[in-house]
Design a protein around this motif. Structure first.
Motif, PDB file in Angstrom:
ATOM      1  N   ARG A 101       0.827  -1.215   0.000  1.00  0.00           N
ATOM      2  CA  ARG A 101       0.000   0.000   0.000  1.00  0.00           C
ATOM      3  C   ARG A 101       0.856   1.257   0.000  1.00  0.00           C
ATOM      4  O   ARG A 101       0.646   2.168  -0.818  1.00  0.00           O
ATOM      5  CB  ARG A 101      -0.922   0.005   1.229  1.00  0.00           C
ATOM      6  CG  ARG A 101      -1.859   1.214   1.289  1.00  0.00           C
ATOM      7  CD  ARG A 101      -2.720   1.188   2.534  1.00  0.00           C
ATOM      8  NE  ARG A 101      -1.979   1.534   3.736  1.00  0.00           N
ATOM      9  CZ  ARG A 101      -1.767   0.711   4.747  1.00  0.00           C
ATOM     10  NH1 ARG A 101      -2.217  -0.536   4.700  1.00  0.00           N
ATOM     11  NH2 ARG A 101      -1.088   1.103   5.813  1.00  0.00           N
ATOM     12  N   GLU A 102       1.833   1.326   0.891  1.00  0.00           N
ATOM     13  CA  GLU A 102       2.613   2.547   1.050  1.00  0.00           C
ATOM     14  C   GLU A 102       3.575   2.784  -0.112  1.00  0.00           C
ATOM     15  O   GLU A 102       3.873   3.935  -0.440  1.00  0.00           O
ATOM     16  CB  GLU A 102       3.396   2.491   2.368  1.00  0.00           C
ATOM     17  CG  GLU A 102       2.534   2.515   3.614  1.00  0.00           C
ATOM     18  CD  GLU A 102       1.747   3.800   3.741  1.00  0.00           C
ATOM     19  OE1 GLU A 102       2.292   4.880   3.421  1.00  0.00           O
ATOM     20  OE2 GLU A 102       0.564   3.725   4.150  1.00  0.00           O
ATOM     21  N   LEU A 103       4.057   1.710  -0.716  1.00  0.00           N
ATOM     22  CA  LEU A 103       5.035   1.844  -1.794  1.00  0.00           C
ATOM     23  C   LEU A 103       4.402   1.729  -3.175  1.00  0.00           C
ATOM     24  O   LEU A 103       5.083   1.885  -4.181  1.00  0.00           O
ATOM     25  CB  LEU A 103       6.129   0.785  -1.644  1.00  0.00           C
ATOM     26  CG  LEU A 103       6.924   0.836  -0.338  1.00  0.00           C
ATOM     27  CD1 LEU A 103       7.909  -0.323  -0.273  1.00  0.00           C
ATOM     28  CD2 LEU A 103       7.660   2.161  -0.199  1.00  0.00           C
ATOM     29  N   ASN A 104       3.089   1.452  -3.210  1.00  0.00           N
ATOM     30  CA  ASN A 104       2.381   1.273  -4.481  1.00  0.00           C
ATOM     31  C   ASN A 104       3.129   0.284  -5.367  1.00  0.00           C
ATOM     32  O   ASN A 104       3.518   0.574  -6.498  1.00  0.00           O
ATOM     33  CB  ASN A 104       2.206   2.610  -5.209  1.00  0.00           C
ATOM     34  CG  ASN A 104       1.248   2.497  -6.377  1.00  0.00           C
ATOM     35  OD1 ASN A 104       0.275   1.738  -6.317  1.00  0.00           O
ATOM     36  ND2 ASN A 104       1.512   3.230  -7.448  1.00  0.00           N
ATOM     37  N   ALA A 105       3.344  -0.905  -4.807  1.00  0.00           N
ATOM     38  CA  ALA A 105       4.128  -1.935  -5.482  1.00  0.00           C
ATOM     39  C   ALA A 105       3.441  -3.274  -5.316  1.00  0.00           C
ATOM     40  O   ALA A 105       2.644  -3.483  -4.390  1.00  0.00           O
ATOM     41  CB  ALA A 105       5.539  -1.990  -4.907  1.00  0.00           C
ATOM     42  N   VAL A 106       3.755  -4.191  -6.204  1.00  0.00           N
ATOM     43  CA  VAL A 106       3.307  -5.570  -6.076  1.00  0.00           C
ATOM     44  C   VAL A 106       4.306  -6.311  -5.193  1.00  0.00           C
ATOM     45  O   VAL A 106       5.517  -6.261  -5.439  1.00  0.00           O
ATOM     46  CB  VAL A 106       3.218  -6.256  -7.453  1.00  0.00           C
ATOM     47  CG1 VAL A 106       2.838  -7.728  -7.302  1.00  0.00           C
ATOM     48  CG2 VAL A 106       2.210  -5.531  -8.346  1.00  0.00           C
ATOM     49  N   PHE A 107       3.799  -6.978  -4.159  1.00  0.00           N
ATOM     50  CA  PHE A 107       4.655  -7.779  -3.290  1.00  0.00           C
ATOM     51  C   PHE A 107       4.339  -9.253  -3.512  1.00  0.00           C
ATOM     52  O   PHE A 107       3.172  -9.639  -3.627  1.00  0.00           O
ATOM     53  CB  PHE A 107       4.444  -7.416  -1.819  1.00  0.00           C
ATOM     54  CG  PHE A 107       5.423  -6.401  -1.306  1.00  0.00           C
ATOM     55  CD1 PHE A 107       6.322  -6.726  -0.310  1.00  0.00           C
ATOM     56  CD2 PHE A 107       5.460  -5.130  -1.835  1.00  0.00           C
ATOM     57  CE1 PHE A 107       7.241  -5.794   0.155  1.00  0.00           C
ATOM     58  CE2 PHE A 107       6.367  -4.179  -1.391  1.00  0.00           C
ATOM     59  CZ  PHE A 107       7.267  -4.527  -0.380  1.00  0.00           C
ATOM     60  N   ALA A 108       5.382 -10.058  -3.580  1.00  0.00           N
ATOM     61  CA  ALA A 108       5.240 -11.506  -3.680  1.00  0.00           C
ATOM     62  C   ALA A 108       5.967 -12.123  -2.492  1.00  0.00           C
ATOM     63  O   ALA A 108       7.156 -11.883  -2.295  1.00  0.00           O
ATOM     64  CB  ALA A 108       5.843 -12.017  -4.987  1.00  0.00           C
ATOM     65  N   SER A 109       5.251 -12.895  -1.683  1.00  0.00           N
ATOM     66  CA  SER A 109       5.829 -13.484  -0.479  1.00  0.00           C
ATOM     67  C   SER A 109       5.843 -15.004  -0.615  1.00  0.00           C
ATOM     68  O   SER A 109       4.824 -15.667  -0.418  1.00  0.00           O
ATOM     69  CB  SER A 109       5.013 -13.066   0.754  1.00  0.00           C
ATOM     70  OG  SER A 109       5.558 -13.624   1.937  1.00  0.00           O
TER      71      SER A 109
END
Length: 280
Positions: A101-109
């Protein structure tokens, strides 16, 4: 889809018994809504290894509320000393939600196999396998690495390890469980400054200044000297390294309270150029 973790019991004969446990966990939230700023979804990575991944995407990106430019991709590997932890463990899930949300990025965990049932390099191999899921997303390229309070070790205690009031038994036990049988903490899986470590750093250095590394730590953390040593080794081998060391000494505190300066540091790295992916 969830990942089992375990408690490890040391038996009198030296063997280890793994007892399945269950961290407090949360399911993915795949349905977008005004109250849900980030959507998440679980996908399979390798069925034979039972590894999987949780993807996090800002809801605004699905609703056309952001620029048409492709979002950065960050691959985030959860902590746990290679012997415990889970993608859906709620602090890790909440952290990825926050960062997406804060970085406006897609995260893959991605998940990875845990010790002692699967000793290193199983977790490292799974970590390498995970980004292959995105192999068809041309022109995506992995362009950097964020070492966020990385877990390093060594036989000789560094000064910060001896000065901080934190029991060595916890980290020593993790290395005992996850390193190959008979190996000590100066194995290359634990201590990247020994053995072929410098050569591996040199390979990163040869990738040029388009491949960036940021090392994030806390000034009073017991491993801060190891973080500094690895950052220096990388710099000596020509790697473009940014050091970001903030005040504080509580390991894992960033999962609950991510400082604005740390967010700003990560934001500047991942947005230093477009269409980039990062290991975190």
């Amino acid at each position: 889809m969830s990942e089992s973790t375990q408690d490890n019991i040391n038996n009198p004969d030296g063997s280890i018994t793994s007892v399945p446990t269950r961290f407090p966990y949360v399911p993915a939230t795949p349905e977008p809504s005004p109250q849900n700023p980030v959507v998440s979804k679980d996908i399979t990575v390798n069925r034979s290894k039972s590894t999987w991944m949780r993807l996090y995407v800002p809801t605004a990106a699905l609703n056309g509320g952001v620029s048409s430019e492709k979002l950065p991709l960050v691959v985030y590997y959860h902590g746990g000393g290679f012997a415990t932890g889970s993608v859906d463990f709620y602090p890790h899930h909440d952290f990825c939600n926050l960062m997406a949300r804060e970085l406006n990025a897609v995260f893959a965990s991605p998940s990875y196999r845990l010790a002692p049932v699967n000793r290193l390099p199983a977790a490292y191999d799974d970590g390498v396998d995970a980004p292959a899921v995105f192999a068809d997303l041309s022109p995506l390229r992995i362009r950097g690495m964020i070492l966020h309070q990385p877990f390093f070790g060594g036989e000789e205690r560094c000064e910060s390890e001896t000065n901080v009031n934190f029991p060595h038994i916890l980290s020593d036990a993790c290395w005992h469980l996850c390193l190959p049988v008979g190996a000590n903490r100066d194995h290359e899986y634990s201590n990247p400054t020994v053995g072929d470590g410098p050569k591996q750093m040199e390979k990163i250095g040869r990738l040029g200044r388009n491949w960036k590394v940021v090392v994030i730590g806390r000034e009073r953390h017991r491993l801060i000297d190891r973080h500094r040593d690895v950052a220096k080794l990388m710099k000596d081998q020509g790697v473009d390294v940014t050091e970001h060391f903030t005040d504080g000494d509580v390991h894992g505190a960033e999962l609950v309270n991510q400082g604005e300066t740390t967010l700003a540091c990560i934001r500047s790295i991942i947005y230093s150029s477009s269409r980039k992916g990062f290991f975190f």
